[in-house]
Enzyme design. Structure first.
Site, PDB file in Angstrom:
ATOM      1  N   LYS A 203       0.827  -1.206   0.000  1.00 34.99           N
ATOM      2  CA  LYS A 203       0.000   0.000   0.000  1.00 34.99           C
ATOM      3  C   LYS A 203       0.861   1.256   0.000  1.00 34.99           C
ATOM      4  O   LYS A 203       0.656   2.165  -0.792  1.00 34.99           O
ATOM      5  CB  LYS A 203      -0.942  -0.013   1.209  1.00 34.99           C
ATOM      6  N   GLY A 264      -5.638  -2.751   4.452  1.00 32.32           N
ATOM      7  CA  GLY A 264      -4.979  -3.903   3.845  1.00 32.32           C
ATOM      8  C   GLY A 264      -5.713  -5.207   4.076  1.00 32.32           C
ATOM      9  O   GLY A 264      -5.862  -6.024   3.162  1.00 32.32           O
ATOM     10  N   ARG A 265      -6.205  -5.420   5.297  1.00 29.36           N
ATOM     11  CA  ARG A 265      -6.855  -6.698   5.604  1.00 29.36           C
ATOM     12  C   ARG A 265      -8.274  -6.790   5.061  1.00 29.36           C
ATOM     13  O   ARG A 265      -8.930  -7.815   5.212  1.00 29.36           O
ATOM     14  CB  ARG A 265      -6.818  -6.945   7.113  1.00 29.36           C
ATOM     15  N   GLU A 350      -5.735  -8.063  14.307  1.00 29.81           N
ATOM     16  CA  GLU A 350      -5.146  -6.766  13.972  1.00 29.81           C
ATOM     17  C   GLU A 350      -6.201  -5.672  14.036  1.00 29.81           C
ATOM     18  O   GLU A 350      -5.896  -4.514  14.350  1.00 29.81           O
ATOM     19  CB  GLU A 350      -4.504  -6.798  12.583  1.00 29.81           C
ATOM     20  N   HIS A 381      -5.967 -34.978  16.657  1.00 27.33           N
ATOM     21  CA  HIS A 381      -4.884 -35.808  17.179  1.00 27.33           C
ATOM     22  C   HIS A 381      -3.767 -34.941  17.766  1.00 27.33           C
ATOM     23  O   HIS A 381      -2.636 -35.408  17.922  1.00 27.33           O
ATOM     24  CB  HIS A 381      -4.339 -36.703  16.061  1.00 27.33           C
ATOM     25  N   LYS A 493       8.255  -2.348  14.052  1.00 25.79           N
ATOM     26  CA  LYS A 493       8.976  -1.935  12.843  1.00 25.79           C
ATOM     27  C   LYS A 493       9.990  -0.844  13.175  1.00 25.79           C
ATOM     28  O   LYS A 493      11.135  -0.864  12.705  1.00 25.79           O
ATOM     29  CB  LYS A 493       7.989  -1.413  11.796  1.00 25.79           C
TER      30      LYS A 493
END
Length: 529
Positions: A203, A264-265, A350, A381, A493
């Site tokens: 983006k 973005g999501r 998020e 399992h 970041k």
């Protein structure tokens, strides 16, 4: 409205939680009217909330809660393009990507339609082999470079819909997200630059992982071709930062826009979905949009007590805030949906992993659960033992597909049987008949939702994912938080920047002792090599 203003309703919900604690789920399921109110269908998807731990009184109280905080008005504001993302002063208009949206500006709808026209022309050229590489050969492999919202949605749907007839004539699609060099090395292994196309999605065009991987891909291509002019035929870009992308070497006609009003999501419906379009074709992508559009219309028009994403959000909030469920297990009983838990982790955690409200004030109540999950019977399992007999409180979403592979009907029948049975066990539990067999006791009473898709088609999965998107928005409203920013992601970041330099030998004395020790340890290992 501040949630403190809803104290009387919260008190009623708390009292209902105490009341229901002495009622077993097997008894709740005896109420036919209750069960019917908790089952809904839309666009080939069946949503069954009847295994949730609510009765009609608690359900009515939850609906009253949603009404008291003006959820319908806030929904309408989002759909109309109000700037509900307060911290970034942005609209939230991913629904405008799904064949237009009423209430938003005409210019937005025109821009979306024009971008879609360009995307579809590009897709048809690549799939029909009219798009040629620099030596005149058609594209055989596509490497998609992105991360987070630029990666998870496309990977999920490329895998989920690979069985469609239209997917059989698509190029091979490879995904690269991790900054770990192993990821891109694996993707590039055995590929030829003459027949490989790269899609770089960022983006901002400044995301570190994507930048590093895109530069590696560019170097890989140039080292093997020595042809700077050929970059335009082998690199496509999706970004809001068209200037930076042009400087990288993308030709203008091979750049597709994103917009600030698409998080973005929530972006797989946009140019971010280019790998999906390449895999399934434009007609099937339209069907994907149709399924999402059906969910949008249902969300916008349905009464709260019939509204699937509203009910999903209310029940999830009830589980978290009143029943103490700290985690949500997403259990997809179809191998094609193996990436679904990863996709939903980002979408939900998020969005709603927040500890301050929309005004920036600290909150003193639980918000988003930890979402995790797995696929098929494998988990039975492994971690299902803890789910059935452990002491943790959790909720679960079971995702099943009714129609299976006709050539392997026994496999599919067992898959469905196990998915239904696991939900039954979590709901009803098991009380041993013999006193000496208490080790076999299964408590039950764990809330779960079961979603059955008639088939795993574009319309069904489009509807399912859009329902989850609207659920996320509703939960944000119920918790009075902003679901559309992610400032917590930015901190790590920023902290990584000086550490990167210090791992090259720069002075690390200003770091805290634990961080400085790890930097020194890693430097020592590299010196030893």
């Amino acid at each position: 409205m501040n949630l403190s203003d809803t104290a009387p309703i919260q008190d009623s919900l708390a009292a209902s939680a105490v009341r229901l604690s002495s009622i077993h789920s097997r008894d709740l399921l005896q109420d036919t009217a209750r069960n019917d109110a908790l089952k809904h269908a839309l666009a080939g998807c069946h949503f069954d909330f009847s295994r949730q731990r609510v009765d009609q009184q608690a359900l009515a109280e939850l609906i009253r809660f949603a009404t008291s905080i003006d959820l319908p008005a806030k929904r309408d504001a989002m759909l109309a393009g109000a700037r509900i993302n307060k911290s970034e002063n942005r609209e939230v208009l991913h629904t405008a990507l799904r064949r237009g949206a009423a209430g938003v500006s005409k210019s937005i709808n025109i821009e979306v339609a024009e971008t879609k026209r360009r995307l579809y022309a590009c897709v048809e050229a690549i799939r029909s082999c009219r798009w040629r590489g620099y030596t005149g050969k058609p594209i055989r492999d596509v490497v998609h470079i992105g991360i987070g919202g630029s990666h998870l949605g496309p990977e999920l749907l490329v895998n989920a819909l690979a069985h469609l007839p239209s997917a059989q004539k698509a190029p091979n699609i490879h995904f690269v997200a991790n900054v770990d060099a192993q990821d891109i090395s694996r993707a590039l292994g055995g590929l030829s630059p003459e027949t490989t196309l790269f899609i770089v999605v960022s983006k901002s065009f400044s995301t570190l992982e994507t930048q590093v991987n895109a530069n590696t891909a560019r170097s890989w291509f140039l080292e093997r071709t020595g042809n700077l002019d050929a970059l335009g035929q082998h690199f496509l870009g999706v970004t809001t930062n068209l200037t930076a992308a042009s400087e990288f070497g993308f030709s203008k006609e091979n750049l597709f826009p994103l917009w600030d009003w698409v998080g973005g999501r929530f972006s797989l419906w946009s140019a971010v979905g280019l790998p999906i379009m390449l895999k399934i074709g434009c007609e099937a992508f339209d069907q994907l949009l149709d399924g999402a559009r059906a969910a949008d219309e249902h969300f916008a028009q349905s009464a709260l007590d019939q509204n699937i994403p509203v009910l999903a959000a209310l029940l999830a909030t009830w589980n978290t805030s009143h029943l103490g469920c700290d985690s949500l297990a997403v259990l997809s009983y179809d191998q094609r949906l193996a990436v679904l838990p990863d996709y939903l982790q980002q979408l939900e955690m998020e969005s709603n992993g927040k500890s301050v409200d929309i005004n920036g004030d600290p909150i003193d109540y639980r918000t988003m659960q930890v979402l995790w999950g797995g696929c098929g019977t494998n988990g039975q399992h492994a971690y299902h033992q803890l789910l059935h007999q452990g002491t943790s409180k959790f909720a679960a979403d079971f995702i099943l597909v009714g129609e299976g592979d006709t050539g392997h009907s026994e496999h599919h029948q067992w898959l469905l049987a196990n998915g239904i049975a696991q939900g039954q066990a979590m709901t009803l539990g098991h009380l041993p008949a013999n006193e000496g067999e208490q080790h076999k006791r299964v408590q039950g009473n764990h809330p779960s939702t079961t979603v059955v898709l008639n088939s795993l088609g574009p319309e069904q999965i489009g509807c399912l994912l859009a329902i989850y998107e609207h659920k996320v928005f509703c939960q944000g409203v119920l918790w009075n938080i902003n679901s559309f920013d992610q400032w917590g992601v930015e901190l790590g970041k920023q902290l990584a920047l000086p550490i990167f330099a210090q791992l090259s030998g720069e002075d690390a004395s200003t770091q805290d002792p634990a961080t400085r020790h790890l930097i020194d340890h890693c430097l020592g290992l590299n010196r030893a090599e």
